[in-house]
Design an enzyme around this catalytic site. Structure first.
Site, short mmCIF file in Angstrom:
data_model
loop_
_atom_site.label_atom_id
_atom_site.label_comp_id
_atom_site.label_asym_id
_atom_site.label_seq_id
_atom_site.Cartn_x
_atom_site.Cartn_y
_atom_site.Cartn_z
N LYS A 171 10.04 -6.24 -5.74
CA LYS A 171 10.40 -6.18 -4.33
C LYS A 171 11.50 -5.15 -4.13
O LYS A 171 12.58 -5.26 -4.74
CB LYS A 171 10.90 -7.55 -3.86
CG LYS A 171 9.80 -8.57 -3.73
CD LYS A 171 8.95 -8.30 -2.51
CE LYS A 171 7.87 -9.34 -2.34
NZ LYS A 171 7.00 -9.04 -1.21
N ASP A 200 6.91 -3.02 -3.83
CA ASP A 200 6.58 -3.50 -2.48
C ASP A 200 7.86 -3.48 -1.66
O ASP A 200 8.79 -4.21 -1.95
CB ASP A 200 6.04 -4.93 -2.60
CG ASP A 200 5.65 -5.53 -1.26
OD1 ASP A 200 5.73 -4.82 -0.24
OD2 ASP A 200 5.27 -6.72 -1.24
N GLU A 226 3.33 -0.64 -2.28
CA GLU A 226 2.82 -1.54 -1.24
C GLU A 226 3.66 -1.53 0.03
O GLU A 226 4.88 -1.54 -0.04
CB GLU A 226 2.78 -2.94 -1.84
CG GLU A 226 2.28 -4.05 -0.93
CD GLU A 226 2.06 -5.35 -1.71
OE1 GLU A 226 1.64 -5.30 -2.89
OE2 GLU A 226 2.31 -6.43 -1.15
N GLU A 252 -1.74 -6.90 4.05
CA GLU A 252 -1.49 -8.35 4.19
C GLU A 252 -1.16 -8.71 5.62
O GLU A 252 -1.30 -9.86 6.01
CB GLU A 252 -0.36 -8.78 3.24
CG GLU A 252 0.99 -8.21 3.64
CD GLU A 252 2.09 -8.57 2.65
OE1 GLU A 252 2.18 -7.89 1.62
OE2 GLU A 252 2.85 -9.51 2.90
N ASP A 275 -5.25 -10.87 3.12
CA ASP A 275 -4.86 -12.21 2.66
C ASP A 275 -5.88 -13.18 3.28
O ASP A 275 -6.07 -13.18 4.50
CB ASP A 275 -3.44 -12.52 3.15
CG ASP A 275 -2.90 -13.82 2.57
OD1 ASP A 275 -1.89 -13.77 1.86
OD2 ASP A 275 -3.52 -14.88 2.83
N HIS A 302 -4.31 -10.24 -1.30
CA HIS A 302 -2.91 -10.65 -1.35
C HIS A 302 -2.88 -12.17 -1.26
O HIS A 302 -3.71 -12.77 -0.59
CB HIS A 302 -2.20 -10.04 -0.12
CG HIS A 302 -0.84 -10.58 0.16
ND1 HIS A 302 -0.62 -11.69 0.95
CD2 HIS A 302 0.39 -10.16 -0.23
CE1 HIS A 302 0.69 -11.92 1.02
NE2 HIS A 302 1.31 -11.00 0.33
CA CA Z 1 3.61 -7.67 0.05
#
Ligand code: CA
Length: 382
Positions: A171, A200, A226, A252, A275, A302
């Protein structure tokens, strides 16, 4: 067979240690679980994805007040028909966000019912399994205090490695310099260990900083980058993608065939990440898979939801073709969030577990989940 009742269970539990992704502090885990009951004793389970900051009551209200009346009395095996019925009836106020997440939950439950009715796992109904196991990647590296946590995150990388993971998603999105410091520390921790990395940012930056960060990440041979920019900034995605060499991923926060038509049609991504709990369920994901094939885009679902969403994601992943066929084609990988989540660990009898970084695709009928009702009762929002 007819649908006789739709029950919705909005769940919430506060976290002992709140954590941050780039869009805010997550203080509680939540989920919107749906139970579709038929007159033949078959019950299907589904889940509307509650994004980190999304109150689960929104999708719950959509389901009980708008969608349930459209499906009660109908044939649950008519998955395509009921999807269109729900989508068209909610078009003028829906199309995106929590309304489509509500549709997703019911659709997921209908496919669970169909699998149970035919005694086959959902992936068989989707056309069969391209794979019977999938490599899991560790999603983690959230922040506890904010910036300046590189040392702790470098140690976290080792913990994921020692747990068996050979792919990890970091992240980022806490400031470009802080992000690069974190990546240097993680890179040092994992040097020589053969780990595949992804990043991401959860759309933390505009195009300029997204590209600047991407230049700084060139040395990590990323599998993907991402959500570099905001989901509605499709031109920004295209610009980032044209300027950077690593694959760009996102999706997502995109919904249905119609949303992905614009996203993929513009050349926004190399890898699309619908997702199951927000794209519109299996029915919509199947539409998006076909669309992605036509655009030469790889689908890699996702998932960040409960054990039910994880089960759905595994069934979909089994049935996703590769976009670029070759003898050594890159296969989809499964998102395995490593943060604390009681609805993942305790909601079903056989939660998803990884062994040496791999997860078997469940072969039980439907989604293959047996829900513990005591856990629903414990966490249900009054
Ligand atoms: Ca994500």
């Amino acid at each position: 067979m007819k649908i006789v009742e739709v029950k919705v269970h909005p769940l919430r539990t506060p976290l002992d240690t709140p954590f941050a992704f780039s869009q805010g502090w997550v203080k509680a885990r939540s989920a919107t679980i749906v139970e579709v009951i038929t007159d033949e004793g078959i019950t299907g389970w589904g889940e509307a994805f509650a994004q980190g900051l999304e109150p689960p009551q929104i999708a719950a209200a959509v389901i009980s007040s708008a969608l349930a009346p459209l499906v009660i009395g109908q044939d649950p095996l008519a998955t395509e028909v009921l999807w269109h019925r729900m989508y068209h009836a909610s078009r003028d106020y829906g199309r995106k966000g929590s309304v489509v997440s509500g549709i997703s939950a019911i659709d997921m439950a209908l496919w669970d019912i169909a699998g149970k009715a035919y005694s086959v796992p959902v992936h068989r109904l989707l056309g069969g399994a391209f794979r019977t196991k999938v490599q899991a990647y560790a999603t983690g590296f959230y922040r506890i205090s904010g910036q300046g946590e590189a040392k702790r995150l470098g140690e976290e990388a080792i913990a994921h490695y020692e747990a068996g993971f050979r792919a990890m998603k970091v992240k980022l999105g806490y400031g470009v310099q802080d992000d690069l410091t974190v990546m240097r520390e993680i890179g040092r921790s994992l040097a020589g260990r053969g780990v595949t990395l992804m990043v991401d940012t959860n759309h933390a930056y505009g195009v300029g900083d997204a590209i600047r960060l991407g230049y700084g990440l060139a040395e990590y041979n990323l599998r993907w980058y991402e959500e570099p920019v905001a989901p509605e900034h499709i031109a920004g995605y295209r610009e980032v993608r044209s300027r950077l060499s690593m694959p760009i991923a996102g999706g997502e926060n995109e919904h249905t065939l119609y949303g992905f038509r614009d996203f993929l049609g513009a050349g926004a991504v190399d890898i699309a990440q619908p997702d199951l709990g927000s794209v519109g369920g299996f029915t919509a994901c199947r539409h998006v898979v076909a669309l992605a094939q036509a655009h030469g885009v790889q689908i890699n679902p996702h998932v960040w939801g409960s054990a039910i969403a994880q089960a759905a994601s595994l069934q979909m992943i089994a049935a996703v073709p590769v976009a670029h066929h070759s003898v050594f084609a890159e296969e989809p990988i499964f998102e395995y969030d490593r943060s604390s989540h009681p609805f993942r660990q305790f909601l079903v009898k056989e939660p998803v577990t990884q062994v040496d970084g791999w997860v078997d695709i469940p072969q039980r009928p439907g989604l293959g989940v047996e829900v513990d009702r005591a856990v629903l009762d414990k966490y249900r929002i009054a």
